[in-house]
Write a protein that holds these residues in place. Sequence first.
Motif, PDB file in Angstrom:
ATOM      1  N   ALA A 158       0.773  -1.197  -0.004  1.00  0.00           N
ATOM      2  CA  ALA A 158       0.089   0.009  -0.002  1.00  0.00           C
ATOM      3  C   ALA A 158       1.008   1.190  -0.036  1.00  0.00           C
ATOM      4  N   ILE A 159       1.704   1.422  -0.928  1.00  0.00           N
ATOM      5  CA  ILE A 159       2.619   2.393  -1.136  1.00  0.00           C
ATOM      6  C   ILE A 159       1.830   3.828  -1.579  1.00  0.00           C
ATOM      7  N   ASP A 160       2.202   4.968  -0.961  1.00  0.00           N
ATOM      8  CA  ASP A 160       1.412   6.197  -1.284  1.00  0.00           C
ATOM      9  C   ASP A 160       2.567   7.149  -1.136  1.00  0.00           C
ATOM     10  N   ASP A 161       2.222   8.483  -1.545  1.00  0.00           N
ATOM     11  CA  ASP A 161       3.130   9.549  -1.268  1.00  0.00           C
ATOM     12  C   ASP A 161       3.433   9.806   0.106  1.00  0.00           C
ATOM     13  N   CYS A 162       2.561   9.453   1.174  1.00  0.00           N
ATOM     14  CA  CYS A 162       3.179   9.675   2.659  1.00  0.00           C
ATOM     15  C   CYS A 162       4.184   8.685   3.058  1.00  0.00           C
ATOM     16  N   VAL A 163       4.087   7.438   2.394  1.00  0.00           N
ATOM     17  CA  VAL A 163       5.010   6.576   2.576  1.00  0.00           C
ATOM     18  C   VAL A 163       6.574   6.928   2.165  1.00  0.00           C
ATOM     19  N   LEU A 164       6.422   7.663   0.909  1.00  0.00           N
ATOM     20  CA  LEU A 164       7.355   7.927   0.275  1.00  0.00           C
ATOM     21  C   LEU A 164       8.250   9.262   0.687  1.00  0.00           C
ATOM     22  N   GLY A 165       7.502   9.949   1.445  1.00  0.00           N
ATOM     23  CA  GLY A 165       8.154  11.375   2.035  1.00  0.00           C
ATOM     24  C   GLY A 165       7.209  12.201   2.347  1.00  0.00           C
ATOM     25  N   ALA A 166       7.441  13.609   2.692  1.00  0.00           N
ATOM     26  CA  ALA A 166       6.463  14.497   3.076  1.00  0.00           C
ATOM     27  C   ALA A 166       5.355  14.677   2.201  1.00  0.00           C
ATOM     28  N   CYS A 167       3.976  14.564   2.537  1.00  0.00           N
ATOM     29  CA  CYS A 167       2.821  14.814   1.973  1.00  0.00           C
ATOM     30  C   CYS A 167       2.047  15.847   2.537  1.00  0.00           C
ATOM     31  N   ASP A 168       1.184  16.023   1.617  1.00  0.00           N
ATOM     32  CA  ASP A 168      -0.023  17.255   2.084  1.00  0.00           C
ATOM     33  C   ASP A 168      -1.081  16.708   3.139  1.00  0.00           C
ATOM     34  N   ARG A 169      -1.203  15.461   3.329  1.00  0.00           N
ATOM     35  CA  ARG A 169      -1.961  14.834   4.303  1.00  0.00           C
ATOM     36  C   ARG A 169      -1.759  15.137   5.595  1.00  0.00           C
ATOM     37  N   ALA A 222       0.371  17.617   6.654  1.00  0.00           N
ATOM     38  CA  ALA A 222       0.863  19.149   6.719  1.00  0.00           C
ATOM     39  C   ALA A 222      -0.169  19.777   7.383  1.00  0.00           C
ATOM     40  N   GLY A 223      -1.513  19.379   7.364  1.00  0.00           N
ATOM     41  CA  GLY A 223      -2.498  20.155   8.027  1.00  0.00           C
ATOM     42  C   GLY A 223      -2.952  19.614   9.492  1.00  0.00           C
ATOM     43  N   ASP A 224      -4.100  19.082   9.699  1.00  0.00           N
ATOM     44  CA  ASP A 224      -4.601  18.910  10.936  1.00  0.00           C
ATOM     45  C   ASP A 224      -4.229  17.748  11.641  1.00  0.00           C
ATOM     46  N   GLU A 225      -3.935  16.622  10.736  1.00  0.00           N
ATOM     47  CA  GLU A 225      -3.271  15.417  11.095  1.00  0.00           C
ATOM     48  C   GLU A 225      -1.889  15.240  10.865  1.00  0.00           C
ATOM     49  N   ASP A 226      -1.290  14.860  12.125  1.00  0.00           N
ATOM     50  CA  ASP A 226      -0.018  14.908  11.953  1.00  0.00           C
ATOM     51  C   ASP A 226       0.615  13.233  11.783  1.00  0.00           C
ATOM     52  N   ARG A 227       1.760  13.044  11.298  1.00  0.00           N
ATOM     53  CA  ARG A 227       2.239  11.629  10.930  1.00  0.00           C
ATOM     54  C   ARG A 227       2.433  10.932  12.100  1.00  0.00           C
ATOM     55  N   GLU A 228       2.926  11.368  13.167  1.00  0.00           N
ATOM     56  CA  GLU A 228       3.423  10.593  14.380  1.00  0.00           C
ATOM     57  C   GLU A 228       1.960   9.910  14.911  1.00  0.00           C
ATOM     58  N   SER A 229       0.667  10.994  14.994  1.00  0.00           N
ATOM     59  CA  SER A 229      -0.458  10.474  15.491  1.00  0.00           C
ATOM     60  C   SER A 229      -0.963   9.448  14.546  1.00  0.00           C
ATOM     61  N   PHE A 230      -0.925   9.571  13.316  1.00  0.00           N
ATOM     62  CA  PHE A 230      -1.275   8.693  12.240  1.00  0.00           C
ATOM     63  C   PHE A 230      -0.722   7.211  12.637  1.00  0.00           C
ATOM     64  N   VAL A 231       0.546   7.216  12.917  1.00  0.00           N
ATOM     65  CA  VAL A 231       1.342   5.864  12.748  1.00  0.00           C
ATOM     66  C   VAL A 231       1.081   5.335  13.895  1.00  0.00           C
ATOM     67  N   LEU A 232       1.079   5.897  15.103  1.00  0.00           N
ATOM     68  CA  LEU A 232       0.512   5.272  16.319  1.00  0.00           C
ATOM     69  C   LEU A 232      -0.819   4.848  16.660  1.00  0.00           C
ATOM     70  N   SER A 233      -1.920   5.377  15.870  1.00  0.00           N
ATOM     71  CA  SER A 233      -3.058   5.295  16.039  1.00  0.00           C
ATOM     72  C   SER A 233      -3.865   3.863  15.185  1.00  0.00           C
ATOM     73  N   ARG A 234      -2.822   3.557  14.184  1.00  0.00           N
ATOM     74  CA  ARG A 234      -3.174   2.572  13.383  1.00  0.00           C
ATOM     75  C   ARG A 234      -3.507   1.120  14.298  1.00  0.00           C
ATOM     76  N   PRO A 235      -4.540   0.314  13.446  1.00  0.00           N
ATOM     77  CA  PRO A 235      -4.984  -0.937  14.362  1.00  0.00           C
ATOM     78  C   PRO A 235      -3.884  -1.563  14.322  1.00  0.00           C
ATOM     79  N   LEU A 236      -3.847  -2.504  15.381  1.00  0.00           N
ATOM     80  CA  LEU A 236      -2.721  -3.633  15.705  1.00  0.00           C
ATOM     81  C   LEU A 236      -3.319  -5.130  15.179  1.00  0.00           C
ATOM     82  N   ALA A 237      -2.586  -5.704  14.366  1.00  0.00           N
ATOM     83  CA  ALA A 237      -3.035  -6.919  13.788  1.00  0.00           C
ATOM     84  C   ALA A 237      -2.271  -8.158  14.858  1.00  0.00           C
ATOM     85  N   HIS A 238      -1.381  -7.758  15.697  1.00  0.00           N
ATOM     86  CA  HIS A 238      -0.657  -8.925  16.380  1.00  0.00           C
ATOM     87  C   HIS A 238      -0.236  -8.061  17.825  1.00  0.00           C
ATOM     88  N   ALA A 239      -0.108  -8.669  18.574  1.00  0.00           N
ATOM     89  CA  ALA A 239       0.700  -8.306  20.085  1.00  0.00           C
ATOM     90  C   ALA A 239       1.960  -7.935  19.562  1.00  0.00           C
TER      91      ALA A 239
END
Length: 311
Positions: A115-126, A128-145
């Motif tokens: 699932a490669i997109d621009d945000c995996v490849l570098g800084a992206c518009d998504r 740069a606004g209200d949602e920050d990268r760190e919160s996105f990375v940490l808030s993803r669902p866990l598939a495994h312990a």
Amino acid sequence: MTVEPQYAALRDALRTEGSGVRSFVVVRDARTVFEHYRSGDAAPDALENINSVTKSVVALAVGIALGERRFASLDTPIAEIIAEARDPALDERVRRITLRHLLTMTSGFDWNQRAIDDCVLGACDRFAGDEDRESFVLSRPLAHAPGAQFLYDTHAVQLLSLAVEAVTGQTVAEYVGAKLFAPLGIDRFEWIADEAGHTFAGRGLELRPRDMAKLGTLMLDRGNWRGTQLIDAAFIDDALSVHSEGGPPMHDARYGYLWWIAPRYVFAAGFGEQFIFVAREQRIVAAATSDNDAAHKGVRALFEEHVLGAH
């Protein structure tokens, strides 16, 4: 340079019309024994995009910081280091993810490497606004312990960049530049940052092939560079030991600390077939860069047949 007879077949293979390999450097016992740069668009002093080989360099940054006692241990939970990981809204298992989990790609987050997109490849518009990268990375669902399953996760590696920055007060690019690249004589590199200025950890580093080979030589010599111990030997040994059976995108290699482990050698790998190879028994290091696309170049086969097979 004059090509030694055992590398003539490698030279010929790399000169084949349509080869996607841009550069190939071989070092044995600290001596460069072979170099190839594709005519017309590659050169010894040119910076090459090494993609996920960047991850393996970030592992070395963690090792240096650990040796400086900036981290108490690799089993330190990220919630004790990264402020964003202490958010009570997060799955409580996220707060139990450790540096070791991130280094071994066993953090447990659910993510599809395809699932490669621009945000995996570098800084992206998504981000740069209200949602920050760190919160996105940490808030993803866990598939495994955490610690239970290998799952290659480019997003999660960014947490190591935040961790190193938190304990050193420097970005990973600044820290690695001073603590690793400068002692190795690596005086030219480029490294992209995310939307907030944190060094990108999943990819984005550009190095010269000869400097990639220096990193391989450092791994070969267990963190020692010309008599100076840049990274603790115990950390290098641990990094190059099997911590999981691995999985995609490499189907025939196991995994250490952001380094892949094959039966006869260890390696750092990036999309498009960018590689640093380290064969400890033969004391051989090789670095290769290729066109940044999905076309098959057979670089590992070239290394196995024409470098390892020549000794």
